[in-house]
Design an enzyme around this catalytic site. Sequence first.
Site: not given
Length: 508
Positions: A282, A356
């Site tokens: 990120k 996820r």
Amino acid sequence: MKKIDISLPTVKATPASLSKAKSEGLVVAVAQGENGPQIIGDALDKKDLAALENSLASLGVTGATDQVVQLPGMDTKKFPVLILTGVGKAVEEGYTPETLRRAAGAVTRTTKGISSLTFALPAAEPEQFQAVAEGALLGTYRFTAYKSENGRNNDAEPKLETIEVATELSSKISDGLVTAATTGAEAVALAKNLINTPPSHLFPETFAATASEVAKNQKLKIKVWDEKDLHKDGFGGHIGVGKGSVNGPRLVKIEYRPARATGHVALVGKGITFDTGGISLKPAASMMTMKSDMSGAAAVLAAISGIAARGAKVNVTAWLAMAENMPSATAIKPSDVITMYGGKTVEVMNTDAEGRLVLADAIVAAGEDQPDAIIDIATLTGAQMVALGTRTCGVMGDEAVRQRVVDAAESTGELVWPMPIPEELKPSLKSQVADLSNIGERFGGMMTAAAFLREFVGTDKAGATIPWAHIDIAGPSFNEGSPYGYTGKDATGVMVRTLMSVAESYAN
């Protein structure tokens, strides 16, 4: 990890006449009327009321939502302090519970130096009474555990110890409502404490240890999978995401099984204790709040604790899927293939789509218990904020379960919006080398993530897919903006009270 106090002020009902009220401060509501600000209710004598209303405008009192003004007490009431809290536009049909919850919370969030308050807000209906009590409790939250002694002393203030809510409801009714408000606020405080804890102190092992302590206190059954167990049982999502960190992953299962319970709900929470994005790193600015990437698991732990404290007659299983997503020589790489719990394979095309993966493991495991419904909750996608902003959660999944979440959120005053899972998104999750890719269509990314998770929902004994819903709380979980109502900065504890409510709905 430090043990953090979640003790709250004592709440009690007092007659609406205020004849038995004994507090330092009296809280009354102010609304925005057509002809200017107006006091709501009859807590003040007519003489005091007339004098005060004539002075409101000159005092800068508008009645706007979140405005709190502290004044000297009136002559005919034995309260040293009078506090005015705004409820927005004046209405004839009655103020909603959330309006009252927010007005009460704004007072306790901003008022300092008072140890007892009496709230003379509209509380004739049970829902209104509970909202005032709950909002007042939620607004008292403070987090100072990791400040030095000097730092805590600088922030020191007399602590609010007693909250009275004026009402005409019987004690039999108000006592139950006080319990409901207190258990809900305590659960939210637990979630906030976990989310606010720095990642230097909260990582999968310490998070699991805290979950064990909560389970012990509530007499709940708990099982913790460590790295060895996860490898042995084939939880590939957890192992894959956690392999880049020195702090190994954990999976936690907590069971609440009360006597004479009806219904069974599985709650699954994403618990990424810090998310760098892994090899798909990120930007630095995007990491600053990533200690909150375990907000889903915190909400699930807090919810089952609150449900147990209330003694709800419903079976609940909580799953906390924990890992720390770090870049290193051992970290999972883009294009790696992992085998999930249950056997499906996933090509990891972006290591920053990691939540996820751990959720998918836990959803498969949750389905093995054949619950009536599975509800997962996660800070899953930036797309949630693009679609719905920073205060509204998205909920997707089977229509019936999705609607239960929406209805429960409406009752608790939390903001949720139902979203679809368009079928055209599923093909974008195809992989050339595995069963699925962990990323798909960029546009509508919140719904694409839900489409991925749906692939891991199991079937019941009859072969039908278990009812399921997914809640994305990426924006609402952590307040980077200004405080409002009963919500301060940083962790919000969003959806804890909604999860408690929706689980309780399965008992009926």
